[in-house]
Design a protein around this motif. Sequence first.
Motif, PDB file in Angstrom:
ATOM      1  N   ILE A 124      31.365 -66.767  24.517  1.00  0.00           N
ATOM      2  CA  ILE A 124      30.736 -65.497  25.077  1.00  0.00           C
ATOM      3  C   ILE A 124      32.083 -64.664  25.700  1.00  0.00           C
ATOM      4  O   ILE A 124      32.294 -63.689  25.536  1.00  0.00           O
ATOM      5  N   ASP A 125      32.794 -65.347  26.504  1.00  0.00           N
ATOM      6  CA  ASP A 125      34.002 -65.150  26.973  1.00  0.00           C
ATOM      7  C   ASP A 125      35.065 -64.378  26.006  1.00  0.00           C
ATOM      8  O   ASP A 125      35.549 -63.276  26.220  1.00  0.00           O
ATOM      9  N   GLU A 126      35.077 -65.263  24.818  1.00  0.00           N
ATOM     10  CA  GLU A 126      36.087 -64.479  23.798  1.00  0.00           C
ATOM     11  C   GLU A 126      35.313 -63.263  23.039  1.00  0.00           C
ATOM     12  O   GLU A 126      36.216 -62.551  22.662  1.00  0.00           O
ATOM     13  N   LEU A 127      33.893 -63.286  22.958  1.00  0.00           N
ATOM     14  CA  LEU A 127      33.324 -62.251  22.319  1.00  0.00           C
ATOM     15  C   LEU A 127      33.608 -61.135  23.216  1.00  0.00           C
ATOM     16  O   LEU A 127      33.841 -59.871  22.837  1.00  0.00           O
ATOM     17  N   ILE A 128      33.500 -61.325  24.582  1.00  0.00           N
ATOM     18  CA  ILE A 128      33.754 -59.991  25.532  1.00  0.00           C
ATOM     19  C   ILE A 128      35.188 -59.466  25.520  1.00  0.00           C
ATOM     20  O   ILE A 128      35.379 -58.271  25.307  1.00  0.00           O
ATOM     21  N   GLU A 129      35.986 -60.429  25.028  1.00  0.00           N
ATOM     22  CA  GLU A 129      37.664 -60.002  25.018  1.00  0.00           C
ATOM     23  C   GLU A 129      37.690 -59.099  23.579  1.00  0.00           C
ATOM     24  O   GLU A 129      38.146 -58.119  23.703  1.00  0.00           O
ATOM     25  N   TRP A 130      37.011 -59.798  22.648  1.00  0.00           N
ATOM     26  CA  TRP A 130      37.122 -59.068  21.350  1.00  0.00           C
ATOM     27  C   TRP A 130      36.427 -57.775  21.465  1.00  0.00           C
ATOM     28  O   TRP A 130      36.984 -56.917  20.996  1.00  0.00           O
ATOM     29  N   ALA A 131      35.277 -57.532  22.009  1.00  0.00           N
ATOM     30  CA  ALA A 131      34.912 -56.070  22.223  1.00  0.00           C
ATOM     31  C   ALA A 131      35.714 -55.314  23.078  1.00  0.00           C
ATOM     32  O   ALA A 131      35.872 -54.175  22.682  1.00  0.00           O
ATOM     33  N   ALA A 132      36.151 -55.938  24.266  1.00  0.00           N
ATOM     34  CA  ALA A 132      37.036 -55.019  24.956  1.00  0.00           C
ATOM     35  C   ALA A 132      38.128 -54.583  24.421  1.00  0.00           C
ATOM     36  O   ALA A 132      38.624 -53.320  24.433  1.00  0.00           O
ATOM     37  N   LYS A 133      38.926 -55.383  23.326  1.00  0.00           N
ATOM     38  CA  LYS A 133      39.921 -54.953  22.618  1.00  0.00           C
ATOM     39  C   LYS A 133      39.487 -53.888  21.454  1.00  0.00           C
ATOM     40  O   LYS A 133      40.326 -53.091  21.380  1.00  0.00           O
ATOM     41  N   ILE A 134      38.105 -53.862  21.145  1.00  0.00           N
ATOM     42  CA  ILE A 134      37.760 -52.921  20.112  1.00  0.00           C
ATOM     43  C   ILE A 134      37.853 -51.552  20.743  1.00  0.00           C
ATOM     44  O   ILE A 134      38.066 -50.527  20.467  1.00  0.00           O
ATOM     45  N   TYR A 135      37.022 -51.663  21.960  1.00  0.00           N
ATOM     46  CA  TYR A 135      36.940 -50.379  22.811  1.00  0.00           C
ATOM     47  C   TYR A 135      38.295 -49.840  23.038  1.00  0.00           C
ATOM     48  O   TYR A 135      38.358 -48.666  23.046  1.00  0.00           O
ATOM     49  N   VAL A 136      39.234 -50.546  23.674  1.00  0.00           N
ATOM     50  CA  VAL A 136      40.494 -50.105  24.108  1.00  0.00           C
ATOM     51  C   VAL A 136      41.364 -49.821  22.896  1.00  0.00           C
ATOM     52  O   VAL A 136      41.951 -48.545  22.831  1.00  0.00           O
ATOM     53  N   GLU A 137      41.578 -50.440  22.031  1.00  0.00           N
ATOM     54  CA  GLU A 137      42.677 -50.349  20.994  1.00  0.00           C
ATOM     55  C   GLU A 137      42.205 -49.673  19.774  1.00  0.00           C
ATOM     56  O   GLU A 137      42.974 -48.754  19.350  1.00  0.00           O
ATOM     57  N   LYS A 138      40.958 -49.610  19.595  1.00  0.00           N
ATOM     58  CA  LYS A 138      40.636 -48.849  18.306  1.00  0.00           C
ATOM     59  C   LYS A 138      39.699 -47.598  18.682  1.00  0.00           C
ATOM     60  O   LYS A 138      39.875 -46.583  18.095  1.00  0.00           O
ATOM     61  N   TRP A 139      39.032 -47.769  19.856  1.00  0.00           N
ATOM     62  CA  TRP A 139      38.204 -46.653  19.999  1.00  0.00           C
ATOM     63  C   TRP A 139      38.839 -45.821  21.359  1.00  0.00           C
ATOM     64  O   TRP A 139      38.297 -44.916  21.872  1.00  0.00           O
ATOM     65  N   ARG A 140      40.171 -45.975  21.870  1.00  0.00           N
ATOM     66  CA  ARG A 140      41.013 -45.400  22.859  1.00  0.00           C
ATOM     67  C   ARG A 140      40.169 -45.366  23.996  1.00  0.00           C
ATOM     68  O   ARG A 140      40.219 -44.168  24.566  1.00  0.00           O
ATOM     69  N   ALA A 141      39.405 -46.298  24.288  1.00  0.00           N
ATOM     70  CA  ALA A 141      38.594 -46.373  25.684  1.00  0.00           C
ATOM     71  C   ALA A 141      37.507 -45.257  25.716  1.00  0.00           C
ATOM     72  O   ALA A 141      36.994 -45.083  26.860  1.00  0.00           O
ATOM     73  N   LYS A 142      37.082 -44.647  24.526  1.00  0.00           N
ATOM     74  CA  LYS A 142      36.375 -43.626  24.532  1.00  0.00           C
ATOM     75  C   LYS A 142      34.808 -43.986  24.529  1.00  0.00           C
ATOM     76  O   LYS A 142      34.128 -43.564  23.793  1.00  0.00           O
ATOM     77  N   ILE A 143      34.330 -44.412  25.606  1.00  0.00           N
ATOM     78  CA  ILE A 143      32.872 -44.945  25.758  1.00  0.00           C
ATOM     79  C   ILE A 143      32.408 -44.437  27.118  1.00  0.00           C
ATOM     80  O   ILE A 143      31.515 -45.154  27.822  1.00  0.00           O
ATOM     81  N   ASP A 144      33.174 -43.361  27.578  1.00  0.00           N
ATOM     82  CA  ASP A 144      32.619 -42.862  28.935  1.00  0.00           C
ATOM     83  C   ASP A 144      31.351 -42.422  28.917  1.00  0.00           C
ATOM     84  O   ASP A 144      30.543 -42.394  30.257  1.00  0.00           O
ATOM     85  N   ALA A 145      30.462 -42.174  27.823  1.00  0.00           N
ATOM     86  CA  ALA A 145      29.058 -41.554  27.615  1.00  0.00           C
ATOM     87  C   ALA A 145      28.035 -42.791  28.146  1.00  0.00           C
ATOM     88  O   ALA A 145      27.077 -42.469  28.049  1.00  0.00           O
ATOM     89  N   ILE A 146      28.735 -43.961  27.765  1.00  0.00           N
ATOM     90  CA  ILE A 146      27.892 -45.155  28.029  1.00  0.00           C
ATOM     91  C   ILE A 146      28.471 -45.943  29.395  1.00  0.00           C
ATOM     92  O   ILE A 146      27.274 -45.923  30.008  1.00  0.00           O
ATOM     93  N   PHE A 147      29.407 -46.099  29.592  1.00  0.00           N
ATOM     94  CA  PHE A 147      29.855 -46.761  30.841  1.00  0.00           C
ATOM     95  C   PHE A 147      30.937 -45.885  31.520  1.00  0.00           C
ATOM     96  O   PHE A 147      32.104 -45.749  31.288  1.00  0.00           O
ATOM     97  N   LEU A 148      30.171 -45.315  32.542  1.00  0.00           N
ATOM     98  CA  LEU A 148      30.986 -44.108  33.446  1.00  0.00           C
ATOM     99  C   LEU A 148      32.008 -45.329  34.554  1.00  0.00           C
ATOM    100  O   LEU A 148      31.773 -45.804  35.247  1.00  0.00           O
ATOM    101  N   ASN A 149      33.284 -44.735  34.462  1.00  0.00           N
ATOM    102  CA  ASN A 149      34.320 -45.230  35.332  1.00  0.00           C
ATOM    103  C   ASN A 149      34.366 -46.819  35.433  1.00  0.00           C
ATOM    104  O   ASN A 149      34.205 -47.383  36.446  1.00  0.00           O
TER     105      ASN A 149
END
Length: 456
Positions: free
Chosen positions: A32-57
């Motif tokens: 599960i820790d590795e899956l969280i890292e995998w997802a975090a990398k997608i959000y940051v590297e591929k989606w340029r951290a543009k998930i503010d409308a879901i997770f604010l700050n």
Amino acid sequence: MENIFQRTGDPFIDAGGMALEYISEQFPEKSIDELIEWAAKIYVEKWRAKIDAIFLNSSITHNSKQGAEKVTATISKFKEIKNSSNNEGYCRFCGKEAFLTDAGRDQTCLAGSKAFVNFHHSHESGIMICPECAEKYFFLPFAVLQMGNLCLLQTITEEGNEYWKHKTVQENLNRISRGSSETILKSKFTRASNAIFHFASELITACDYKLESEHITMYHFTNFSSSVDCKISTIPNPVFRFINLVLKTSAREWYNFIYRNYHIGGAKWNDETDRWEKKGEPVEEDEYRNHTNSIFNSLLEGKSILPSLVRYSKKQLIKEKTIDSRIAIYYVQEVKGMTSEQISLIKSVGGRIFEIMQQENNFKKYMVKLEGATKAYQLRTAILNIIKKNYTTGNERTIVTFDEWVNYLFPDGQYWGEIRDLLLVFLYEKLHSGRIKIDIDDVEQINEPLEENEGI
Ligand SMILES: [Zn+2]
């Protein structure tokens, strides 16, 4: 064994859990820790951290950290949550006893935040949830669509869940593997009230018209900054069953009817070509898809679509095109709760009235009276006059018996306007199948009183 993916009833945590369950099946070797890292990398590297409308700050979206630091901060945050030995209690989502974390808007949507502690029952600094629910929630961005704001579909059946998973999580993973995932998935819709019917229709056809127990809710929301918002649209089960039936038997007629009822500024409906046009050119679906549709709105608001069906049937008659009364029948049967005995009786009364019209060779006289009835007594009088005419003409068969009149034609609790409208759709269908033409002038005289809903 305990199933951590069991649904809780909260649409956001359930969608996040659905995404995590599917993703973990695709990467069985990852913890599960590795899956969280995998997802975090997608959000940051591929989606340029543009998930503010879901997770604010959050550790991903706050701009105090950049690039890989965001991923590291996220991993640390989840380790901290998991290793905490504070706040023992019961999780607000799944009810499990655990050491809880106070999740604010950085981890959950629409849940209040530390500045608004009165949002929570005991003025906690956030919604108190267990580490597993915090982990599931982190995968929510894979299970929503961008539609102006974000869109999340909640269904009650397994088939509905599979449909939404296929449309969001699986599509995301396909795009990620192809290297074409750049942001939260975008829908071609921006109008939620139209989109929910599109999703329902896709689900119905995907299930081969066998899914009858569904009930769909759409959350059109944003958790962004001070514009936080959520609009909820629902297709209740009776409306879902109605759409299932019309798509199964009368899809073409249904889509024609829907198409005519868009409101497209600057466009005109062309009766000859049966399409919306601007300066003679057809308005394409990409353009009209997100315009207001009065039928979808009526179905969502619980307003009757029968007056629109009558108007549509009349226009079809004028154009000498097919009229399919099944749409009106399914509507009164599924949504209005009309019994099959009542529907059969109204159909039979329509048939008898049509015979009398034929005998007299005067269609206009009766149609004006029936369609012009804007009050219950006017409709009753119009039918009573036809019954009288039937008697004086010497017809042996009665139009309606006393018992039928009392128990089925005008029973207590049934809105009389529904009986008038269904009767009119039957009559228009009869006129069309009998190839009877009513000239436009005659029809225009009986045109507009249908909107009125006075009376009992
Ligand atoms: Zn929980």
